[in-house]
Motif scaffolding. Structure first.
Motif, PDB file in Angstrom:
ATOM      1  N   LEU A  19     -10.389   6.921 -18.875  1.00 31.01           N
ATOM      2  CA  LEU A  19     -11.281   7.794 -19.638  1.00 31.01           C
ATOM      3  C   LEU A  19     -12.663   7.907 -19.011  1.00 31.01           C
ATOM      4  CD1 LEU A  19     -10.323   6.622 -23.251  1.00 31.01           C
ATOM      5  CD2 LEU A  19      -9.539   8.663 -22.034  1.00 31.01           C
ATOM      6  N   LEU A  20     -13.098   6.892 -18.281  1.00 29.80           N
ATOM      7  CA  LEU A  20     -14.445   6.901 -17.697  1.00 29.80           C
ATOM      8  C   LEU A  20     -14.398   7.260 -16.212  1.00 29.80           C
ATOM      9  CD1 LEU A  20     -15.892   3.707 -19.423  1.00 29.80           C
ATOM     10  CD2 LEU A  20     -16.153   6.102 -20.105  1.00 29.80           C
ATOM     11  N   ALA A  21     -13.589   8.244 -15.874  1.00 27.21           N
ATOM     12  CA  ALA A  21     -13.455   8.684 -14.482  1.00 27.21           C
ATOM     13  C   ALA A  21     -13.667  10.189 -14.406  1.00 27.21           C
ATOM     14  CB  ALA A  21     -12.068   8.319 -13.940  1.00 27.21           C
ATOM     15  N   SER A  22     -14.583  10.619 -13.555  1.00 27.25           N
ATOM     16  CA  SER A  22     -14.852  12.048 -13.384  1.00 27.25           C
ATOM     17  C   SER A  22     -13.744  12.698 -12.570  1.00 27.25           C
ATOM     18  CB  SER A  22     -16.192  12.243 -12.670  1.00 27.25           C
ATOM     19  OG  SER A  22     -16.339  13.590 -12.268  1.00 27.25           O
ATOM     20  N   PRO A  23     -13.288  13.887 -12.970  1.00 31.38           N
ATOM     21  CA  PRO A  23     -12.245  14.590 -12.199  1.00 31.38           C
ATOM     22  C   PRO A  23     -12.739  15.108 -10.857  1.00 31.38           C
ATOM     23  CG  PRO A  23     -13.046  15.971 -14.003  1.00 31.38           C
ATOM     24  CD  PRO A  23     -13.667  14.621 -14.189  1.00 31.38           C
ATOM     25  N   VAL A  24     -14.048  15.009 -10.615  1.00 28.01           N
ATOM     26  CA  VAL A  24     -14.601  15.467  -9.339  1.00 28.01           C
ATOM     27  C   VAL A  24     -14.049  14.633  -8.184  1.00 28.01           C
ATOM     28  CG1 VAL A  24     -16.730  15.663  -7.979  1.00 28.01           C
ATOM     29  CG2 VAL A  24     -16.702  16.374 -10.384  1.00 28.01           C
ATOM     30  N   TYR A  25     -13.807  13.359  -8.448  1.00 28.28           N
ATOM     31  CA  TYR A  25     -13.387  12.450  -7.382  1.00 28.28           C
ATOM     32  C   TYR A  25     -11.864  12.451  -7.236  1.00 28.28           C
ATOM     33  CZ  TYR A  25     -18.194  10.820  -7.708  1.00 28.28           C
ATOM     34  OH  TYR A  25     -19.557  10.766  -7.723  1.00 28.28           O
ATOM     35  N   GLU A  26     -11.426  12.336  -5.984  1.00 27.01           N
ATOM     36  CA  GLU A  26      -9.998  12.279  -5.667  1.00 27.01           C
ATOM     37  C   GLU A  26      -9.601  10.814  -5.482  1.00 27.01           C
ATOM     38  OE1 GLU A  26     -10.057  14.650  -2.142  1.00 27.01           O
ATOM     39  OE2 GLU A  26     -10.778  16.436  -3.205  1.00 27.01           O
ATOM     40  N   LEU A  27      -8.478  10.595  -4.855  1.00 20.39           N
ATOM     41  CA  LEU A  27      -8.082   9.234  -4.528  1.00 20.39           C
ATOM     42  C   LEU A  27      -8.924   8.717  -3.362  1.00 20.39           C
ATOM     43  CD1 LEU A  27      -4.182   9.509  -4.738  1.00 20.39           C
ATOM     44  CD2 LEU A  27      -5.773   8.712  -6.502  1.00 20.39           C
ATOM     45  N   HIS A  28      -8.924   7.417  -3.197  1.00 23.29           N
ATOM     46  CA  HIS A  28      -9.686   6.758  -2.143  1.00 23.29           C
ATOM     47  C   HIS A  28      -8.891   6.763  -0.836  1.00 23.29           C
ATOM     48  CE1 HIS A  28     -11.307   3.260   0.073  1.00 23.29           C
ATOM     49  NE2 HIS A  28     -12.435   3.495  -0.573  1.00 23.29           N
ATOM     50  N   ARG A  29      -9.614   6.742   0.276  1.00 25.16           N
ATOM     51  CA  ARG A  29      -8.991   6.732   1.601  1.00 25.16           C
ATOM     52  C   ARG A  29      -7.849   5.717   1.701  1.00 25.16           C
ATOM     53  NH1 ARG A  29     -11.127   7.533   6.748  1.00 25.16           N
ATOM     54  NH2 ARG A  29     -13.134   8.003   5.785  1.00 25.16           N
ATOM     55  N   ASP A  30      -8.091   4.496   1.269  1.00 23.62           N
ATOM     56  CA  ASP A  30      -7.070   3.455   1.390  1.00 23.62           C
ATOM     57  C   ASP A  30      -5.877   3.709   0.469  1.00 23.62           C
ATOM     58  OD1 ASP A  30      -8.719   2.239   3.211  1.00 23.62           O
ATOM     59  OD2 ASP A  30      -9.421   0.671   1.844  1.00 23.62           O
ATOM     60  N   GLU A  31      -6.123   4.341  -0.667  1.00 22.84           N
ATOM     61  CA  GLU A  31      -5.026   4.632  -1.596  1.00 22.84           C
ATOM     62  C   GLU A  31      -3.993   5.537  -0.945  1.00 22.84           C
ATOM     63  OE1 GLU A  31      -6.574   4.540  -6.073  1.00 22.84           O
ATOM     64  OE2 GLU A  31      -7.770   5.895  -4.841  1.00 22.84           O
ATOM     65  N   TYR A  32      -4.451   6.506  -0.174  1.00 20.78           N
ATOM     66  CA  TYR A  32      -3.506   7.398   0.514  1.00 20.78           C
ATOM     67  C   TYR A  32      -2.662   6.618   1.515  1.00 20.78           C
ATOM     68  CZ  TYR A  32      -6.410  11.162  -1.391  1.00 20.78           C
ATOM     69  OH  TYR A  32      -7.101  12.007  -2.223  1.00 20.78           O
ATOM     70  N   LEU A  33      -3.275   5.658   2.215  1.00 20.63           N
ATOM     71  CA  LEU A  33      -2.517   4.850   3.168  1.00 20.63           C
ATOM     72  C   LEU A  33      -1.425   4.059   2.466  1.00 20.63           C
ATOM     73  CD1 LEU A  33      -1.986   3.514   5.918  1.00 20.63           C
ATOM     74  CD2 LEU A  33      -3.760   1.835   5.342  1.00 20.63           C
ATOM     75  N   TYR A  34      -1.773   3.405   1.352  1.00 20.34           N
ATOM     76  CA  TYR A  34      -0.776   2.593   0.656  1.00 20.34           C
ATOM     77  C   TYR A  34       0.340   3.458   0.081  1.00 20.34           C
ATOM     78  CZ  TYR A  34      -4.484  -0.822   1.207  1.00 20.34           C
ATOM     79  OH  TYR A  34      -5.445  -1.639   1.741  1.00 20.34           O
ATOM     80  N   LEU A  35      -0.008   4.671  -0.345  1.00 14.58           N
ATOM     81  CA  LEU A  35       1.035   5.596  -0.805  1.00 14.58           C
ATOM     82  C   LEU A  35       1.953   5.979   0.348  1.00 14.58           C
ATOM     83  CD1 LEU A  35      -1.131   7.847  -3.137  1.00 14.58           C
ATOM     84  CD2 LEU A  35       0.785   6.419  -3.855  1.00 14.58           C
ATOM     85  N   GLU A  36       1.385   6.150   1.531  1.00 13.95           N
ATOM     86  CA  GLU A  36       2.213   6.462   2.703  1.00 13.95           C
ATOM     87  C   GLU A  36       3.128   5.295   3.043  1.00 13.95           C
ATOM     88  OE1 GLU A  36       3.551   9.079   5.697  1.00 13.95           O
ATOM     89  OE2 GLU A  36       2.187   9.434   4.005  1.00 13.95           O
ATOM     90  N   GLN A  37       2.636   4.073   2.893  1.00 10.31           N
ATOM     91  CA  GLN A  37       3.486   2.912   3.151  1.00 10.31           C
ATOM     92  C   GLN A  37       4.686   2.885   2.221  1.00 10.31           C
ATOM     93  OE1 GLN A  37       0.847  -0.452   2.842  1.00 10.31           O
ATOM     94  NE2 GLN A  37      -0.059  -0.137   4.856  1.00 10.31           N
ATOM     95  N   GLY A  38       4.519   3.408   1.010  1.00 10.57           N
ATOM     96  CA  GLY A  38       5.625   3.471   0.070  1.00 10.57           C
ATOM     97  C   GLY A  38       6.759   4.360   0.534  1.00 10.57           C
ATOM     98  N   ARG A  39       6.490   5.217   1.504  1.00  9.29           N
ATOM     99  CA  ARG A  39       7.541   6.072   2.083  1.00  9.29           C
ATOM    100  C   ARG A  39       8.217   5.399   3.273  1.00  9.29           C
ATOM    101  NH1 ARG A  39       7.049  11.194   0.050  1.00  9.29           N
ATOM    102  NH2 ARG A  39       5.044  11.744  -0.897  1.00  9.29           N
ATOM    103  N   HIS A  40       7.712   4.245   3.665  1.00 11.86           N
ATOM    104  CA  HIS A  40       8.243   3.542   4.838  1.00 11.86           C
ATOM    105  C   HIS A  40       8.347   2.057   4.499  1.00 11.86           C
ATOM    106  CE1 HIS A  40       7.299   7.160   7.285  1.00 11.86           C
ATOM    107  NE2 HIS A  40       6.203   7.210   6.539  1.00 11.86           N
ATOM    108  N   LEU A  41       9.224   1.707   3.575  1.00 15.83           N
ATOM    109  CA  LEU A  41       9.303   0.319   3.107  1.00 15.83           C
ATOM    110  C   LEU A  41       9.671  -0.633   4.240  1.00 15.83           C
ATOM    111  CD1 LEU A  41      11.045   0.642  -0.383  1.00 15.83           C
ATOM    112  CD2 LEU A  41       8.629   0.245   0.115  1.00 15.83           C
ATOM    113  N   ALA A  42       8.943  -1.741   4.295  1.00 14.27           N
ATOM    114  CA  ALA A  42       9.186  -2.787   5.286  1.00 14.27           C
ATOM    115  C   ALA A  42       8.644  -4.088   4.717  1.00 14.27           C
ATOM    116  CB  ALA A  42       8.498  -2.435   6.606  1.00 14.27           C
TER     117      ALA A  42
END
Length: 508
Positions: A19-42
């Motif tokens: 609730l206390l998060a502005s929609p102006v901001y997107e995901l964080h740089r590192d969050e995208y990396l960890y999401l990408e790792q989820g497509r390449h499980l190891a």
């Protein structure tokens, strides 16, 4: 009330993060990396162990939306505040002590940490749960607590390598207190073996890939940790938990001086040893956040016992509960992503010199680094897709999208995940394992901010777009299209990939 209050605090923690998060901001740089790792499980990656990737895999399974990305850090944060309140109760706190300890957690730096899909949230939860299990063992010396501790620390090792520091600090806490007698028991070592067994597959991955963890730590030391001074580290310790300073500091002193808490003195040694290690190794300030929640629980219990008698307690209790919130309010925009960038820039000037807008490079900037790392990514991904769409249908499939860093590549892949476009890649981080195999190329889309120095290798080479968001850390990143690349540049690209991968894996 004893059971309901921790659940209520956990619910507040989870809901407030959304609730206390502005929609102006997107995901964080590192969050995208960890999401990408989820497509390449190891069982391992160049940056982190595999637990965050397992969460990312589930996130993709659930649709990959913003809510499901944020679900995990908010879940671990909610569970942490629940354990803090339960630990306070174990130490003798009633509703007031539990609420005070929980409020301290809610208003400290954990609000920001538990908003980002990174390994840090689970680490804080694991360290807090480990402290809870240590207290339970003191109160009830049953072997099951050591097995539980082994599972928790085993999973923590699968989450983040800084667990090594916690285990070293735990060893010091056991050796320097009467708890050292557990080191001669069979169940303690069987619990340790259980933790090692859980972590073993990740160890195997490291060994078979040339122990890239060592290279990662070396690069981290050269690029980031070298900027962490002892003075800044300790100043940040006060700032991160400043609204709850008088709670956790009371907990630390109570563990050292308050007779009823003497059996739990090992928790104070754990905190001191952990922060000493991080100081000596120039660890980042937030690495220490996992050591404070148990002190908040101790502080809440101590305040409860001090105010249990006398009429002043009736008046002081509501005041003490309100105090952390009142202290935090002026700093709320630095804790929650409440305000848009323009307002944050103006606010940052008011708090100049406090380190709130200091980045890893040691310099002050308009926004906190985390905030700047949440801007410009959709713009970059959309513009990359538009460049790709401008290509003739006959050559699109022979296109390589090459990015300068993992944030760019993983963000482009995240926002374009439902579009027909090749996956972006990079020579940076774990993308080295996912690089497309050599093939004939007709187009190269380069996402970088380097000067245009490659034009001679292409039939056509020109900048097609640029990230324009003035507050984004990626501001100025260019999207350049090169068509009809000659064989020399293609060979150079794949040779660079092989060379960089070998430098991480010792040629394995």
């Amino acid at each position: 009330m004893k059971r309901a209050l921790p659940l209520l605090l956990a619910l507040i923690k989870f809901a407030s993060g959304l609730l206390l998060a502005s929609p102006v901001y997107e995901l964080h740089r590192d969050e995208y990396l960890y999401l990408e790792q989820g497509r390449h499980l190891a069982w391992g990656y160049l940056e982190v162990p595999p637990l965050i990737a397992a969460q990312a895999w589930l996130t993709h399974l659930l649709g990959g939306s913003y809510f499901w990305v944020k679900f995990w850090p908010l879940l671990w944060g909610a569970l942490t505040v629940y354990v803090v309140a339960r630990l306070a109760a174990r130490l003798g706190a009633g509703w007031f002590g539990q609420a005070l300890a929980g409020a301290g957690y809610l208003v400290a730096g954990y609000a920001r940490l538990n908003f980002l899909f990174q390994p840090n949230s689970f680490e804080v939860f694991a360290f807090t749960l480990a402290g809870y299990l240590l207290v339970r063992h003191v109160q009830d010396p049953h072997p099951r607590w050591w097995y539980g501790l082994g599972v928790v620390l085993g999973l923590s090792f699968l989450n983040k390598y800084t667990t090594f520091f916690f285990v070293a600090a735990l060893g010091a806490a056991l050796l320097l207190t009467p708890q050292r007698r557990v080191l001669t028991t069979r169940h303690f070592w069987l619990g340790a073996a259980l933790g090692l067994l859980i972590f073993a597959p990740s160890i195997g991955w490291q060994l078979t890939h040339g122990i890239p963890f060592l290279r990662h730590m070396s690069k981290l030391q050269e690029s980031q940790l070298v900027h962490v001074s002892v003075a800044d580290f300790w100043k940040d310790q006060l700032l991160m938990c400043f609204p709850a300073l008088w709670i956790w500091l009371a907990g630390l002193l109570a563990l050292l001086l308050y007779r009823p808490f003497r059996p739990y003195r090992g928790l104070a040694v754990l905190w001191a040893a952990g922060l000493l290690l991080l100081t000596l190794l120039h660890g980042k300030s937030y690495y220490a956040l996992g050591y404070y929640p148990v002190l908040l629980a101790c502080g809440g219990a101590w305040w409860e016992q001090q105010l249990a008698c006398g009429r002043w307690g009736v008046y002081l209790r509501p005041a003490l509960l309100a105090l952390p919130v009142l202290i935090m309010l002026p700093l709320a925009p630095f804790v929650f992503t409440l305000w848009p960038p323009t307002a944050m820039e103006a606010l940052g000037r008011r708090y100049a010199g406090m380190g709130l807008t200091r980045w890893e490079d040691g310099q002050e900037h308009p926004l906190p680094q985390d905030y700047a790392d949440m801007l410009g990514w959709r713009e970059m991904a959309d513009k990359t897709y538009q460049v790709y769409q401008s290509l003739p249908d006959s050559t699109r499939l022979r296109t390589l999208i090459l990015c300068a860093n993992y944030g760019q590549a993983s963000a482009i892949n995240y926002f374009n995940r439902h579009r027909a476009i090749p996956a972006a890649t990079s020579f940076n981080g774990s993308f080295l394992f996912w690089f497309a195999p050599p093939r004939p190329l007709r187009n190269l889309i380069i996402v970088d901010d380097e000067p245009d120095s490659l034009a001679s290798y292409f039939g056509s080479y020109r900048r097609r777009a640029e990230v324009l968001n003035p507050y984004a850390r990626e501001r100025g990143t260019r999207i350049t299209l090169g068509t009809e690349p000659n064989q020399a540049i293609i060979d150079t690209i794949y040779a660079e990939h092989r060379r960089e991968l070998a430098s991480w894996t010792n040629g394995r």
